[in-house]
Design an enzyme around this catalytic site. Structure first.
Site, PDB file in Angstrom:
ATOM      1  N   ARG A 192       0.813  -1.214   0.000  1.00 54.49           N
ATOM      2  CA  ARG A 192       0.000   0.000   0.000  1.00 54.49           C
ATOM      3  C   ARG A 192       0.844   1.261   0.000  1.00 54.49           C
ATOM      4  NH1 ARG A 192      -5.196  -0.228   0.516  1.00 54.49           N
ATOM      5  NH2 ARG A 192      -5.460   1.673   1.722  1.00 54.49           N
ATOM      6  N   ASN A 223      -9.406  -4.144  -4.463  1.00 62.74           N
ATOM      7  CA  ASN A 223      -8.522  -3.009  -4.258  1.00 62.74           C
ATOM      8  C   ASN A 223      -7.182  -3.289  -4.938  1.00 62.74           C
ATOM      9  OD1 ASN A 223      -6.528  -1.164  -2.922  1.00 62.74           O
ATOM     10  ND2 ASN A 223      -8.335  -0.580  -1.747  1.00 62.74           N
ATOM     11  N   ASN A 279     -14.414   6.415   3.688  1.00 59.78           N
ATOM     12  CA  ASN A 279     -13.589   7.562   4.046  1.00 59.78           C
ATOM     13  C   ASN A 279     -13.966   8.705   3.103  1.00 59.78           C
ATOM     14  OD1 ASN A 279     -12.231   5.841   5.835  1.00 59.78           O
ATOM     15  ND2 ASN A 279     -10.698   5.313   4.303  1.00 59.78           N
ATOM     16  N   GLY A 286      -9.008  10.014   5.057  1.00 59.47           N
ATOM     17  CA  GLY A 286      -8.273   8.848   4.586  1.00 59.47           C
ATOM     18  C   GLY A 286      -8.541   8.446   3.158  1.00 59.47           C
ATOM     19  N   ALA A 287      -9.360   9.200   2.419  1.00 56.44           N
ATOM     20  CA  ALA A 287      -9.652   8.838   1.034  1.00 56.44           C
ATOM     21  C   ALA A 287      -8.477   9.204   0.131  1.00 56.44           C
ATOM     22  CB  ALA A 287     -10.915   9.546   0.554  1.00 56.44           C
ATOM     23  N   SER A 288      -8.088   8.273  -0.735  1.00 57.12           N
ATOM     24  CA  SER A 288      -7.019   8.559  -1.690  1.00 57.12           C
ATOM     25  C   SER A 288      -7.568   8.946  -3.055  1.00 57.12           C
ATOM     26  CB  SER A 288      -6.085   7.351  -1.830  1.00 57.12           C
ATOM     27  OG  SER A 288      -6.797   6.202  -2.213  1.00 57.12           O
ATOM     28  N   HIS A 299     -13.613  10.180  -5.959  1.00 57.14           N
ATOM     29  CA  HIS A 299     -14.800   9.569  -6.554  1.00 57.14           C
ATOM     30  C   HIS A 299     -15.532   8.748  -5.498  1.00 57.14           C
ATOM     31  CE1 HIS A 299     -16.726   8.089 -10.438  1.00 57.14           C
ATOM     32  NE2 HIS A 299     -17.350   7.410  -9.487  1.00 57.14           N
ATOM     33  N   HIS A 306     -16.995   6.259  -3.205  1.00 61.19           N
ATOM     34  CA  HIS A 306     -16.743   4.830  -3.026  1.00 61.19           C
ATOM     35  C   HIS A 306     -16.667   4.485  -1.550  1.00 61.19           C
ATOM     36  CE1 HIS A 306     -12.653   6.377  -2.460  1.00 61.19           C
ATOM     37  NE2 HIS A 306     -12.331   5.202  -1.918  1.00 61.19           N
ATOM     38  N   GLN A 319     -15.318   0.816   1.026  1.00 61.85           N
ATOM     39  CA  GLN A 319     -14.445  -0.358   0.976  1.00 61.85           C
ATOM     40  C   GLN A 319     -14.903  -1.416   1.972  1.00 61.85           C
ATOM     41  OE1 GLN A 319     -10.077   0.613   0.699  1.00 61.85           O
ATOM     42  NE2 GLN A 319     -10.786   2.698   1.119  1.00 61.85           N
TER      43      GLN A 319
END
Length: 343
Positions: free
Chosen positions: A20, A75, A152, A158-160, A163, A165, A167
């Site tokens: 990651r 992922n 997130n 914490g979202a990368s 868009h 979504h 998890q």
């Protein structure tokens, strides 16, 4: 290959997932504010993700092509992997497990610049239905003991990618924070022959001060001992231990209820970053270390959702002590959220 390592001092597991560290972050800063031609989650860019696991699609459309409404993919940088083993190994005083698990991304809309409050009730129902389907599917693997679904919202949470979504990470052990809730519910049931969360809900209904809204068979509360400002607890009024058991009719009721709560947060707090976590029962068919310990969970536990706006930072005292300092009373938070004008 990821692995889980056990800390005997804190009695908790940690996931070591070096892959990651290779995640791209160059899409983050503009993801929420404009269309990105190569956003991997946008409709038309299906080739940028691993092959889909499932999707809600228009009739006659093919997998991994446009024409979907909700799409689930592995992922690309998983915390855990399905092809790993769940073998436990001693390492002196420590213990580790190969990184067996699953890590999936639920892309909740083909459109780029939307969030859940922009979706119709029907579209939110599709999303919730996919939540139910994926947890149910993951629980068919007896090596996976728990599936945690989370969202997130925004980079600070914490979202990368911006868009829309969420998890799911399924683990070969029950996470410590989940185990605390399960154990508390089990102990209360043993003493009182009733569900702890059911009794807490009834107490809040009598108190009234911390209720944000109650309708459609669901309730939203500012928890009595909220860890964070404007923290929200959502649960069905009728006892239900496992989210996978929710009916289509209840999904129809829950969709506008959830949208209502998220819209209150968005309007009152000016669309803050937040974390959204679904807490449900562990896999009933998993190879639990002490299966008798959890045998009363269908009566003792109650699925629920925690929503935590990220308005403050956790600092040294919180990390060191385990205490949380909340500068806002839940009664005040509930009053503001209850009285927000949604029109």
């Amino acid at each position: 290959m990821p692995e889980l390592r056990y800390d005997p001092l804190m009695k908790r597991w940690v996931i070591i997932a070096t892959e990651r560290a290779a995640r791209p972050s160059d899409l983050t800063s503009t993801a929420k504010y404009g269309h990105i031609q190569k956003c991997p989650f946008c409709e038309g860019n299906e080739s940028f993700t691993p092959p889909e696991i499932m999707a809600v699609r228009d009739p006659h459309t093919q997998p991994n092509s446009p024409g979907w409404k909700v799409r689930v993919v592995p992922n690309k940088y998983p915390a855990l992997k399905t092809d790993a083993t769940s073998k436990r190994m001693k390492d002196g005083l420590h213990e580790r497990i190969d990184g067996k698990g699953a890590h999936e991304v639920i892309i909740e809309s083909p459109k780029h610049n939307v969030d859940l409050t922009d979706l119709s009730n029907e579209e939110i129902k599709w999303v919730l239905s996919v939540y139910r389907q994926r947890i149910r599917a993951l629980y068919k693997d007896s090596h996976l003991k728990y599936a945690l679904l989370f969202k997130n919202h925004k980079k600070a949470a914490g979202a990368s990618l911006g868009h829309l979504h969420s998890q799911i990470i399924a683990t070969p052990i029950i996470p410590q924070n989940v185990k605390i809730k399960l154990t508390a519910s089990q102990e209360y049931f043993k003493q009182n022959k009733n569900c702890l969360i059911c009794d807490l809900i009834q107490q809040e209904i009598q108190n009234k001060k911390r209720i944000i809204t109650k309708n459609n068979g669901f309730i939203a509360i500012a928890p009595y001992a909220s860890h964070f400002p404007f923290e929200i607890f959502i649960a069905p009024l009728k006892h239900s231990h496992n989210f996978v058991d929710i009916s289509d009719k209840d999904l129809e009721r829950f969709s506008p209820f959830l949208k209502d709560i998220l819209l209150r947060i968005k309007l009152l707090l000016e669309d803050p970053p937040f974390n959204f976590v679904l807490h449900t029962s562990p896999n009933p068919d998993s190879k639990l270390k002490a299966p008798d310990k959890w045998e009363s969970l269908p009566s003792a536990y109650h699925w629920h959702i925690d929503i935590i706006p990220r308005l403050i930072r956790i600092a040294g005292f919180e990390w060191g002590s385990g205490f949380y300092i909340n500068p806002s009373t839940p009664e005040t938070a509930a009053r503001y959220l209850r009285n927000i004008n949604l029109s």
